[in-house]
Design an enzyme around this catalytic site. Structure first.
Site, PDB file in Angstrom:
ATOM      1  N   HIS A  93       4.511  -4.650  11.034  1.00  0.00           N
ATOM      2  CA  HIS A  93       4.876  -3.926  12.261  1.00  0.00           C
ATOM      3  C   HIS A  93       4.988  -4.870  13.453  1.00  0.00           C
ATOM      4  O   HIS A  93       4.288  -5.875  13.523  1.00  0.00           O
ATOM      5  CB  HIS A  93       3.828  -2.861  12.602  1.00  0.00           C
ATOM      6  CG  HIS A  93       3.793  -1.706  11.653  1.00  0.00           C
ATOM      7  ND1 HIS A  93       4.528  -0.553  11.848  1.00  0.00           N
ATOM      8  CD2 HIS A  93       3.112  -1.522  10.497  1.00  0.00           C
ATOM      9  CE1 HIS A  93       4.295   0.282  10.853  1.00  0.00           C
ATOM     10  NE2 HIS A  93       3.436  -0.275  10.010  1.00  0.00           N
TER      11      HIS A  93
ATOM     12  N   HIS B 104       0.845  -1.196   0.000  1.00  0.00           N
ATOM     13  CA  HIS B 104       0.000   0.000   0.000  1.00  0.00           C
ATOM     14  C   HIS B 104       0.881   1.247   0.000  1.00  0.00           C
ATOM     15  O   HIS B 104       2.101   1.147   0.059  1.00  0.00           O
ATOM     16  CB  HIS B 104      -1.012  -0.009   1.157  1.00  0.00           C
ATOM     17  CG  HIS B 104      -0.432   0.078   2.543  1.00  0.00           C
ATOM     18  ND1 HIS B 104       0.364  -0.899   3.091  1.00  0.00           N
ATOM     19  CD2 HIS B 104      -0.555   1.036   3.514  1.00  0.00           C
ATOM     20  CE1 HIS B 104       0.701  -0.563   4.330  1.00  0.00           C
ATOM     21  NE2 HIS B 104       0.171   0.616   4.609  1.00  0.00           N
TER      22      HIS B 104
ATOM     23  N   HIS C 220       1.328   3.957   1.996  1.00  0.00           N
ATOM     24  CA  HIS C 220       1.856   4.728   3.134  1.00  0.00           C
ATOM     25  C   HIS C 220       3.379   4.862   3.064  1.00  0.00           C
ATOM     26  O   HIS C 220       4.074   3.988   2.563  1.00  0.00           O
ATOM     27  CB  HIS C 220       1.423   4.097   4.464  1.00  0.00           C
ATOM     28  CG  HIS C 220      -0.021   4.361   4.785  1.00  0.00           C
ATOM     29  ND1 HIS C 220      -0.752   3.589   5.662  1.00  0.00           N
ATOM     30  CD2 HIS C 220      -0.870   5.324   4.335  1.00  0.00           C
ATOM     31  CE1 HIS C 220      -1.984   4.071   5.745  1.00  0.00           C
ATOM     32  NE2 HIS C 220      -2.084   5.116   4.945  1.00  0.00           N
TER      33      HIS C 220
ATOM     34  N   ASP D 215       5.721   4.613   5.185  1.00  0.00           N
ATOM     35  CA  ASP D 215       6.555   3.570   5.795  1.00  0.00           C
ATOM     36  C   ASP D 215       6.450   2.236   5.034  1.00  0.00           C
ATOM     37  O   ASP D 215       6.904   1.201   5.511  1.00  0.00           O
ATOM     38  CB  ASP D 215       6.206   3.388   7.281  1.00  0.00           C
ATOM     39  CG  ASP D 215       4.784   2.909   7.508  1.00  0.00           C
ATOM     40  OD1 ASP D 215       3.867   3.428   6.835  1.00  0.00           O
ATOM     41  OD2 ASP D 215       4.585   2.013   8.356  1.00  0.00           O
ATOM     42  N   HIS D 216       5.867   2.291   3.824  1.00  0.00           N
ATOM     43  CA  HIS D 216       5.771   1.088   2.973  1.00  0.00           C
ATOM     44  C   HIS D 216       6.274   1.331   1.552  1.00  0.00           C
ATOM     45  O   HIS D 216       6.760   0.413   0.898  1.00  0.00           O
ATOM     46  CB  HIS D 216       4.323   0.576   2.946  1.00  0.00           C
ATOM     47  CG  HIS D 216       3.887   0.113   4.301  1.00  0.00           C
ATOM     48  ND1 HIS D 216       3.915  -1.199   4.682  1.00  0.00           N
ATOM     49  CD2 HIS D 216       3.485   0.823   5.394  1.00  0.00           C
ATOM     50  CE1 HIS D 216       3.533  -1.295   5.960  1.00  0.00           C
ATOM     51  NE2 HIS D 216       3.271  -0.084   6.408  1.00  0.00           N
TER      52      HIS D 216
ATOM     53  N   ASP E  52      -0.207  -3.889   6.246  1.00  0.00           N
ATOM     54  CA  ASP E  52      -0.870  -3.389   7.459  1.00  0.00           C
ATOM     55  C   ASP E  52      -2.328  -3.832   7.527  1.00  0.00           C
ATOM     56  O   ASP E  52      -3.165  -3.150   8.126  1.00  0.00           O
ATOM     57  CB  ASP E  52      -0.816  -1.854   7.501  1.00  0.00           C
ATOM     58  CG  ASP E  52       0.565  -1.319   7.840  1.00  0.00           C
ATOM     59  OD1 ASP E  52       1.469  -2.123   8.125  1.00  0.00           O
ATOM     60  OD2 ASP E  52       0.727  -0.079   7.798  1.00  0.00           O
TER      61      ASP E  52
ATOM     62  N   HIS F 102      -7.513  -0.704   5.398  1.00  0.00           N
ATOM     63  CA  HIS F 102      -6.483   0.185   5.962  1.00  0.00           C
ATOM     64  C   HIS F 102      -6.242   1.324   4.976  1.00  0.00           C
ATOM     65  O   HIS F 102      -6.255   2.499   5.334  1.00  0.00           O
ATOM     66  CB  HIS F 102      -5.217  -0.627   6.218  1.00  0.00           C
ATOM     67  CG  HIS F 102      -4.054   0.167   6.724  1.00  0.00           C
ATOM     68  ND1 HIS F 102      -4.021   0.744   7.967  1.00  0.00           N
ATOM     69  CD2 HIS F 102      -2.860   0.467   6.148  1.00  0.00           C
ATOM     70  CE1 HIS F 102      -2.870   1.376   8.129  1.00  0.00           C
ATOM     71  NE2 HIS F 102      -2.151   1.230   7.042  1.00  0.00           N
TER      72      HIS F 102
HETATM   73 FE    FE Z   1       2.669   0.691   8.207  1.00  0.00          FE
HETATM   74 ZN    ZN Z   2       0.027   1.618   6.607  1.00  0.00          ZN
END
Ligand code: FE
Ligand code: ZN
Length: 256
Positions: free
Chosen positions: A172, A57, A59, A61-62, A134, A115
């Site tokens: 995570h 996805h 985001h 942090d991805h 996530d 998400h």
């Molecule tokens: Fe994440």
């Molecule tokens: Zn995420």
């Protein structure tokens, strides 16, 4: 039969980076790109060359490391078609039911919105591996930033349908906090109590609690257990629609 190696390492505060390596073809994929430096360091350490990025996805942090890793390695980026406009450097956009060939193996793409609106998971059936980003966490699930509870419950049901022995890589390390919440909503689940003890033990030793398995999650993760009488009683929704039970569980966790 050939097989894929998964190498897992910490990134940022509580993310995991994953490198998926195919010894037969020499290909290596990063599953998401939480942080460039550790990914490059682990590649070098292993002597692997990055050939692919598989994004779950959009985001930061991805997918935040996509552009720099592509510039440095020329790798091919595969990501979710329903949010392709937000995936830096994307070369191939894939969605539910599509097949991704990597390292002589095939991954089925599973659409798991909730998400984010276009979130996908990658299931390597022949390897019993799933990368779920996530969407599903050990004892938890992703926050509903772009989707509805009904959408997320539908997505989670697709993951529940995978074989129990499927090894699930979530993005995570949230498990210890998730366990405290899970115990608060399903206090009579013996398997959950036992698992919470094991999690505390692992974290005391600084060990990861990821990966998990579908079977373990089905028996202990409250977000996969809206039909649990214990859960329904505890949150005051006995006999309610499963989507409503899931929605309330998610809302309670948001404020836990
Ligand atoms: Fe994440
Ligand atoms: Zn995420």
């Amino acid at each position: 039969m050939s097989h894929l190696i998964v190498h897992q390492f910490p990134c940022l505060n509580d993310n995991y980076g994953f490198l998926l390596h195919a010894p037969e073809t020499g290909e290596t994929a990063a599953i998401d790109t939480p942080e460039v430096a550790p990914i490059l360091r682990e590649l070098e350490d292993k002597g692997w060359t990055l050939t692919h990025i598989l994004n779950t996805h959009h985001h930061f942090d991805h997918a935040g490391g996509n552009q720099e890793l592509k510039t440095r390695t020329g790798c091919t980026i595969i990501g979710p078609k329903d949010e392709a406009d937000k995936i830096p450097g994307i070369d191939r956009a894939v969605g539910d039911g599509d097949e991704v060939l990597f390292g002589g193996q095939s991954a089925r793409v599973i659409g798991v919105p909730g998400h984010t609106a276009g979130h996908i998971a990658y299931h390597f059936g022949s390897q019993n591996l799933a990368f779920v980003g996530d969407t599903l966490f050990a004892l938890g699930c992703g926050r509903l930033f772009e989707g509805t509870p009904a959408q997320m419950w539908t997505s989670l049901q697709k993951l529940i349908a995978l074989p129990d022995e499927t090894v699930v890589y979530c993005a995570h390390e949230y498990t210890q906090a998730n366990a405290r919440f899970a115990l608060s909503v399903e206090p009579d689940n013996d398997a959950l109590h036992e698992r919470a003890r094991q999690i505390d033990e692992k974290r005391r030793k600084g060990q990861p609690t990821v990966p998990t398995t579908i079977g373990l999650e089905k028996s202990t993760n409250p977000f996969l257990r809206p039909s649990s009488g214990d859960l329904q009683r505890t949150i005051g929704l006995e006999g309610a629609d499963l989507v409503d039970v899931f929605a309330k569980t998610r809302a309670l966790k948001d404020n836990f």
